[in-house]
Design a protein around this motif. Structure first.
Motif, mmCIF file in Angstrom:
data_model
loop_
_atom_site.group_PDB
_atom_site.id
_atom_site.type_symbol
_atom_site.label_atom_id
_atom_site.label_comp_id
_atom_site.label_asym_id
_atom_site.label_seq_id
_atom_site.Cartn_x
_atom_site.Cartn_y
_atom_site.Cartn_z
ATOM 1 N N VAL A 101 0.859 -1.178 0.000
ATOM 2 C CA VAL A 101 0.000 0.000 0.000
ATOM 3 C C VAL A 101 0.899 1.232 0.000
ATOM 4 O O VAL A 101 1.507 1.538 1.018
ATOM 5 N N PRO A 102 1.020 1.936 -1.136
ATOM 6 C CA PRO A 102 1.910 3.098 -1.179
ATOM 7 C C PRO A 102 1.393 4.214 -0.291
ATOM 8 O O PRO A 102 0.191 4.435 -0.159
ATOM 9 N N SER A 103 2.339 4.916 0.335
ATOM 10 C CA SER A 103 1.977 6.018 1.217
ATOM 11 C C SER A 103 3.010 7.123 1.058
ATOM 12 O O SER A 103 4.209 6.852 0.922
ATOM 13 N N TYR A 104 2.540 8.383 1.067
ATOM 14 C CA TYR A 104 3.426 9.507 0.817
ATOM 15 C C TYR A 104 3.169 10.622 1.824
ATOM 16 O O TYR A 104 2.079 10.740 2.383
ATOM 17 N N THR A 105 4.196 11.424 2.031
ATOM 18 C CA THR A 105 4.051 12.651 2.801
ATOM 19 C C THR A 105 4.499 13.810 1.923
ATOM 20 O O THR A 105 5.350 13.635 1.043
ATOM 21 N N GLN A 106 3.887 14.965 2.108
ATOM 22 C CA GLN A 106 4.245 16.084 1.262
ATOM 23 C C GLN A 106 4.353 17.373 2.047
ATOM 24 O O GLN A 106 3.716 17.543 3.086
ATOM 25 N N ARG A 107 5.194 18.269 1.560
ATOM 26 C CA ARG A 107 5.321 19.637 2.075
ATOM 27 C C ARG A 107 5.116 20.560 0.889
ATOM 28 O O ARG A 107 5.739 20.386 -0.157
ATOM 29 N N SER A 108 4.251 21.556 1.018
ATOM 30 C CA SER A 108 3.955 22.414 -0.119
ATOM 31 C C SER A 108 3.331 23.723 0.347
ATOM 32 O O SER A 108 2.716 23.792 1.420
ATOM 33 N N ASN A 109 3.491 24.727 -0.484
ATOM 34 C CA ASN A 109 2.810 25.998 -0.249
ATOM 35 C C ASN A 109 1.707 26.244 -1.273
ATOM 36 O O ASN A 109 1.140 27.332 -1.346
ATOM 37 N N ILE A 110 1.400 25.225 -2.087
ATOM 38 C CA ILE A 110 0.413 25.381 -3.152
ATOM 39 C C ILE A 110 -0.978 25.652 -2.587
ATOM 40 O O ILE A 110 -1.719 26.509 -3.089
ATOM 41 N N GLY A 111 -1.357 24.938 -1.525
ATOM 42 C CA GLY A 111 -2.654 25.178 -0.904
ATOM 43 C C GLY A 111 -2.787 26.596 -0.378
ATOM 44 O O GLY A 111 -3.849 27.228 -0.504
ATOM 45 N N LEU A 112 -1.713 27.109 0.200
ATOM 46 C CA LEU A 112 -1.713 28.481 0.709
ATOM 47 C C LEU A 112 -1.874 29.485 -0.429
ATOM 48 O O LEU A 112 -2.607 30.476 -0.306
ATOM 49 N N ILE A 113 -1.210 29.211 -1.548
ATOM 50 C CA ILE A 113 -1.308 30.112 -2.701
ATOM 51 C C ILE A 113 -2.721 30.119 -3.264
ATOM 52 O O ILE A 113 -3.305 31.185 -3.518
ATOM 53 N N ILE A 114 -3.302 28.928 -3.459
ATOM 54 C CA ILE A 114 -4.649 28.836 -4.031
ATOM 55 C C ILE A 114 -5.680 29.423 -3.080
ATOM 56 O O ILE A 114 -6.588 30.162 -3.495
ATOM 57 N N GLY A 115 -5.535 29.127 -1.779
ATOM 58 C CA GLY A 115 -6.498 29.625 -0.793
ATOM 59 C C GLY A 115 -6.544 31.141 -0.719
ATOM 60 O O GLY A 115 -7.595 31.724 -0.423
ATOM 61 N N GLY A 116 -5.439 31.804 -1.003
ATOM 62 C CA GLY A 116 -5.403 33.267 -0.948
ATOM 63 C C GLY A 116 -5.539 33.930 -2.298
ATOM 64 O O GLY A 116 -5.352 35.141 -2.413
#
Length: 644
Positions: A101-116
């Motif tokens: 079962v593949p599993s990943y972790t991510q760090r990003s500022n994309i959500g912050l950019i889209i949300g604002g």
């Protein structure tokens, strides 16, 4: 509008521009300069700078474009989870694929950019993949963030790096998943002008270059392509406009592979060819007719990185690799804008008659300009022409360096860097560097293998430094064991940056500094033996430094000094006077005297144990009331540790 109001508006615009410049410097230093290596810290660094936006409206308007100029997404694979009852995460290879079962972790500022609603500020997308992150997984993670919910009209640069690590699954990704990734990026990034891709181990995972579809669809507008891969990209399409300015191909080059169109030679200004054999480096390009040569009309920067000979590791595996101070000295310069430096023109040297046979047949002793030229019939017809070339970098060339320099009009090139050269370096004629701005010569460990080679290198150094030249930057690297000295007559008086990565006699440095009135940065590898005491007999004695108050400064331009000594506190090094290693060594005291005679110095960098000894010597000097007023700059010097 009144004149007073116009002045206020003009002043406000000027202050706004100044503020934007200051913030850009801050952001470049804290975040964007090392973005490729700091994806994991990106979000944390943004939070640290976020209070800047809350100061006032002007600050907010000035910082928002900087906050959101880069969209960053780092995806890391987690250890496989066994789907059986009672299982726990583990890193071992699991061979039963149905339980994975593949599993990943991510760090990003994309959500912050889209949300604002700040998408319009973004100019670059950086994607970092670690572990077994499939193309489908990348698309899925980005989609979950809402990346495909809008077209990123402002993004012009795409950066993708992938470090796969251990193989945990069937290593070949399907062509369908690769196509989905390419279509996803094409849909979301309609205005790309720059693509950079880097992966050292993708050949085990892909059956084709992973961005072929993206490149084929965007070549009409791409200005920059930089690819580091174990796979061969397909860039043979001719249905595009000639707009490519910078191209880096650090990929395998096969004689039967797809060729690059000749139109690249019309537009390229920077070209980096890597992982190439000496006889096939230009086979990547389509060849013109036999009557005319391939001509790079606009090329200004050329980097040729050859494959290391198969037996090179066997030759050097038992030899210590020389420590290089060049990078440290280079990055200390705020005005350095190019990693290329150096230049070399070559001529037969009557003092050194020992040549390889292949070199001897190429030399033209009748050259009226005393430069290295070659008979026309010796020049290979396969080599292109470079009428505008200014910067040349050649590394790991396996044969005599003269054989490659023959293809260039070297007297027109201002920056030449020759790295990891082992053959023919002694043919570089010192009198041919007169027209250069900078020179970087790095001799590989198997280029100097005997005492005779070292004495020959000393002779070459003497000739080089005696030449009158306007050169401003010089970096020299050689694996020597004897202390290299410098001649009394110095002709390179315009130098502003100088780096020695060979062991130099510290006793020759005072004379050097006094003859280089414009030198700002100096990096040296100090030999523990020094001729200082012989050259300055009776001038300085341990515990008697009164002369320091009465002798002139060595330099009033030097601002940064890097000095590597290389003797650890525990090293069994016998001083000639029998003093304990717990006390500063003679060479360390001499270094402190050197610092005392350079009032312009701002930074001194050395290894940790030497830094302690230098601080002790400075404290000792400052304790003398008669000397302290004359060396007031010493306590203000920033002493930092050079880590290698």
């Amino acid at each position: 509008m009144g004149s007073s109001k116009k002045k206020l508006l003009k002043k406000a615009r000027h202050e706004r521009r100044q503020l934007e410049c200051v913030f850009k410097l801050i952001f470049d230093y804290v975040i964007h300069a090392d973005l490729a290596n700091t994806h994991g810290l990106f979000a944390d660094r943004l939070r640290e700078l976020q209070p800047l936006t809350a100061v006032c409206h002007t600050w907010r308007q000035a910082t928002l474009p900087l906050f959101y100029q880069s969209a960053v997404c780092s995806i890391k694979e987690l250890p496989w989870m066994d789907n059986k009852p009672g299982s726990t995460p583990h890193k071992e290879l699991i061979r039963d694929a149905k339980h994975r079962v593949p599993s990943y972790t991510q760090r990003s500022n994309i959500g912050l950019i889209i949300g604002g609603n700040n998408e319009h500020y973004v100019r670059k997308l950086s994607i970092e993949l670690r572990g077994d992150v499939t193309p489908d997984a990348s698309v899925s993670v980005l989609s979950e963030m809402g990346f495909d919910s809008t077209k990123w009209q402002g993004i012009e640069k795409l950066r993708i790096s992938h470090s796969h690590g251990s193989i945990l699954r069937n290593p070949t990704y399907s062509s369908e998943s690769i196509s989905r990734l390419n279509l996803f990026l094409l849909h979301a990034l309609p205005n790309l002008t720059s693509v950079k891709y880097s992966s050292a181990d993708d050949r085990r995972y892909y059956s084709e270059f992973p961005l072929d579809g993206l490149l084929a669809s965007t070549l009409s507008r791409l200005k920059e392509v930089k690819l580091v891969s174990g796979l061969i990209p397909d860039m043979g399409s001719s249905a595009f406009l000639p707009g490519l300015v910078a191209l880096t191909l650090r990929c395998p080059i096969l004689s039967d592979g797809a060729h690059l169109p000749m139109v690249f030679a019309e537009t390229l200004e920077s070209l980096h060819m890597g992982f190439s054999a000496a006889d096939t480096i230009w086979s990547r390009f389509y060849k013109p007719s036999k009557k005319r040569k391939l001509t790079f009309k606009r090329l200004k920067t050329l980097v040729l990185e050859y494959m290391e000979p198969a037996d090179a590791k066997l030759k050097t595996s038992s030899e210590p690799k020389p420590i290089s101070l060049y990078d440290d000295c280079y990055y200390a310069s705020s005005e350095s804008s190019s990693v290329y430096s150096g230049t070399t023109l070559i001529h037969a040297d009557s003092e050194l008659p020992m040549f390889d046979d292949d070199e001897e047949t190429l030399l033209d002793p009748d050259s009226p300009t005393r430069l290295m030229f070659y008979k026309q019939q010796e020049i290979s017809r396969d080599w292109p022409m470079f009428p505008k070339l200014k910067k040349l970098s050649v590394s790991k060339y396996p044969d005599a360096i003269a054989q490659i320099l023959q293809h260039f009009t070297v007297e027109r090139i201002s920056h030449i860097s020759i790295r990891d050269v082992s053959r023919g370096w002694y043919n570089v004629n010192a009198t041919s560097v007169v027209g250069l701005s900078s020179l970087h010569m790095h001799i590989s460990p198997h280029g100097i293998v005997s005492k005779r080679d070292e004495y020959r290198y000393q002779a070459w150094i003497n000739r080089l430094f005696s030449v009158t030249s306007d050169m401003t930057s010089l970096q020299l690297n050689a694996p020597t064991s004897i202390p290299i000295s410098l001649p009394d007559v110095i002709g390179l008086t315009r130098l502003t940056l100088l780096s020695f990565s060979f062991r130099i006699d510290l006793g020759t440095i005072p004379n050097l500094l006094s003859r280089l009135p414009f030198l700002q940065q100096l990096a040296i590898h100090v030999h523990p033996w020094s001729s200082w005491s012989n050259r300055s007999y009776g001038l300085f004695e341990h515990g008697d430094y009164e002369m320091l108050a009465h002798i002139p400064a060595l330099s009033r331009s030097l601002q940064s000094l890097i000095a590597y000594v290389g003797l650890e506190p525990s090293a069994s090094y016998e001083q000639s006077d029998g003093e304990s290693r717990d006390e500063p060594m003679v060479v360390e005291r001499e270094l402190s005297w050197l610092l005392a005679r350079v009032p312009s110095l701002k930074l001194f960098k050395t290894e940790e144990w030497t830094s302690h000894a230098i601080r002790e010597c400075i404290d000792d000097l400052m304790s003398y009331e008669s000397i302290a007023p004359h060396v007031k700059h010493l306590p203000g010097i920033e002493i930092s540790v050079w880590k290698y």
